[in-house]
Design an enzyme around this catalytic site. Structure first.
Site, PDB file in Angstrom:
ATOM      1  N   GLY A  39       9.282  37.779  -3.880  1.00 50.66           N
ATOM      2  CA  GLY A  39       9.380  36.528  -3.134  1.00 50.66           C
ATOM      3  C   GLY A  39      10.543  36.559  -2.158  1.00 50.66           C
ATOM      4  O   GLY A  39      11.676  36.865  -2.551  1.00 50.66           O
ATOM      5  N   CYS A 199      11.569  18.965  -4.297  1.00 49.97           N
ATOM      6  CA  CYS A 199      12.442  17.876  -3.869  1.00 49.97           C
ATOM      7  C   CYS A 199      11.806  16.522  -4.135  1.00 49.97           C
ATOM      8  O   CYS A 199      11.140  15.940  -3.275  1.00 49.97           O
ATOM      9  CB  CYS A 199      12.802  17.991  -2.398  1.00 49.97           C
ATOM     10  SG  CYS A 199      14.074  16.799  -1.921  1.00 49.97           S
ATOM     11  N   CYS A 378      19.671  16.147  -3.690  1.00 51.17           N
ATOM     12  CA  CYS A 378      18.572  15.592  -2.917  1.00 51.17           C
ATOM     13  C   CYS A 378      19.155  14.694  -1.833  1.00 51.17           C
ATOM     14  O   CYS A 378      19.542  13.565  -2.121  1.00 51.17           O
ATOM     15  CB  CYS A 378      17.619  14.800  -3.820  1.00 51.17           C
ATOM     16  SG  CYS A 378      16.153  14.199  -2.946  1.00 51.17           S
TER      17      CYS A 378
END
Length: 453
Positions: A39, A199, A378
């Site tokens: 990845g 998120c 966040c």
């Protein structure tokens, strides 16, 4: 586009020495590597470069090509930027770059996807049937978005006149802004599913931005805004959830909790939600922003690396695999079982911990005293020029890094807004992916107790 990619690739190649280019050409065809990273997203590129830098700093540098990144993608995406695109603040082309342009010469690149993990053999098998062996494996595959779990959604997203959009893909994030701008009156519905999403604050970030846009352009009285969420509250952390609930009420935004979107009828502009107990309700909309369901990749779910839910099973503190037989396996980011929100900010805290522990295992056979506390962040946009900076750790406990300078981070502030809009994208492209950005620690690699390094 192909001509542009060709120019970029030639420019990247010309920047390497002849010797470096020779190594670049040969290393991606080897059968075994010291470290394989599956990845090349935020987690993969960040941790691969941090590991390389860590060994070099210790005086035991790895050779170029000892670390291989396995990823067949043509582009790398800055996904946090898609909210900015949906808000009209960025062009979507600013959020992607050719993947090859981000992989330095000291990392080999295997441009394939993984078909099978064989941790008992310390190897992976690619889609072409190639077997690649490793001494250490880092899984950084991210998660998958299950668009088809919501009936009618894919069709609606492909229809430019449907009023249905989503910030959760490169292909659709600019449609969000088009739909927001086109709406003059009616009902704007924003959704969030129960369960894991990237998120967890993003579904309402775009809602707040749309609401604010309507106020600033004199459309607020003609447009109602509603939030339909499968969760029981506005946000998982009570401190921030309480403030967001106050904001929702004061702004007149409808709140419908434990409502999961199950189907979209774009022809009739109806969305169907499932409520607790299994009953459903049909909701009319003029604009519908959808956060799709998400989950672990199929290749992970069917592998020996997965836990019961399908995530890579790792220790919550060390990021090392929990199976004693797979101690040379690690995971980072969205694909991992770590019980924290899946964000780029989380990776900034996870990467140095994984790096230190892997380095220690390779050097001494034991993990270091480096532990991840679940930190994530966040940046909750609440309007143009304002942002609530939620930072927290395991146990949904706030862990604020800037409160001493700016005050309570549950209060939306302009300074926080510019972190999201300007600083974070700059830091991401120029430093984080290169292994030189540590989130709340800035450019300084976190220090771990030297007695076990």
């Amino acid at each position: 586009m192909s001509a542009l990619l060709s120019i970029q690739r030639r420019a990247a190649n010309s920047s390497r020495s002849l010797a470096s280019r020779a190594r670049w050409a040969s290393t991606d065809s080897k059968d075994k590597y010291k470290i394989v990273v599956v990845g090349a997203g935020s987690g993969g590129l960040t941790v691969a470069n941090q590991i390389y830098n860590r060994f070099r700093a210790a005086g035991t540098p790895l050779n170029e090509g000892d670390i291989a990144i396995v990823d067949a993608a043509d582009y790398h995406y800055y996904q946090p930027g898609w909210t900015l695109v949906g808000s009209g603040l960025k062009q979507k082309t600013e959020t992607r770059r050719p993947l090859k342009s981000l992989i330095p010469s000291h990392l080999a690149h295997i441009s394939e996807t993984v078909k099978e993990f064989s941790p008992s053999k310390s190897s992976i098998t690619t889609q072409s049937g190639r077997t690649v062996s490793y001494e250490s494996l880092i899984v950084a595959t991210g998660l998958q978005i299950n668009w088809d779990n919501i009936s009618g959604l894919s069709k609606a997203l492909a229809d430019s006149t449907s009023g249905v959009s989503s910030i959760y893909s490169y292909e659709t994030c600019d449609k969000v802004w088009s739909d927001v701008e086109a709406l003059r009156s009616g009902k704007a519905v924003f959704t969030q599913p129960a369960g894991v999403v990237k998120c967890a604050g993003a579904p309402q970030k775009i809602m707040w931005m749309a609401w604010d846009r309507y106020q600033k352009t004199g459309r607020g009285d003609q447009i109602s805004v509603d939030f339909y969420t499968g969760t029981p509250t506005m946000f998982g952390v009570k401190k921030y959830s309480d403030e967001l609930e106050k904001l929702r009420v004061s702004r007149g935004v409808g709140g419908y909790f434990q409502h999961n979107l199950v189907s979209v009828d774009s022809g009739n502009h109806k969305a169907t939600f499932k409520k607790p107990g299994g009953s459903t309700v049909d909701v009319d909309y003029t604009l519908l922003h959808v956060t799709p369901q998400m989950g672990p990749l199929d290749v992970i779910k069917k592998s020996p690396l997965a836990d019961e839910a399908g995530w890579v099973a790792v220790d919550n503190a060390t990021l090392q695999h929990t199976n004693p037989e797979y101690k040379n396996v690690w995971a980072i980011g969205d694909c991992s079982s770590l019980p924290t929100s899946k964000t780029a900010a989380a990776i900034t805290a996870q990467a140095p911990v994984l790096t230190e522990n892997l380095y220690s295992v390779v050097s001494t056979g034991k993990t270091a005293n480096a532990q991840y506390d679940g930190y994530t962040s966040c940046p909750l946009l609440t309007g143009y020029g304002q942002l609530m900076l939620a930072e927290f750790k395991y146990g949904l406990e706030p862990k604020e890094s800037l409160a001493q300078y700016f005050g309570d981070q549950a209060t939306p502030r302009r300074a926080f807004y510019h972190l999201k809009k300007d600083l974070f994208p700059w830091a991401y492209w120029n430093h984080m992916l290169k292994g030189n950005w540590y989130g709340s620690h800035g450019f300084f690699r976190p220090k771990f107790p030297p007695s076990q390094q």
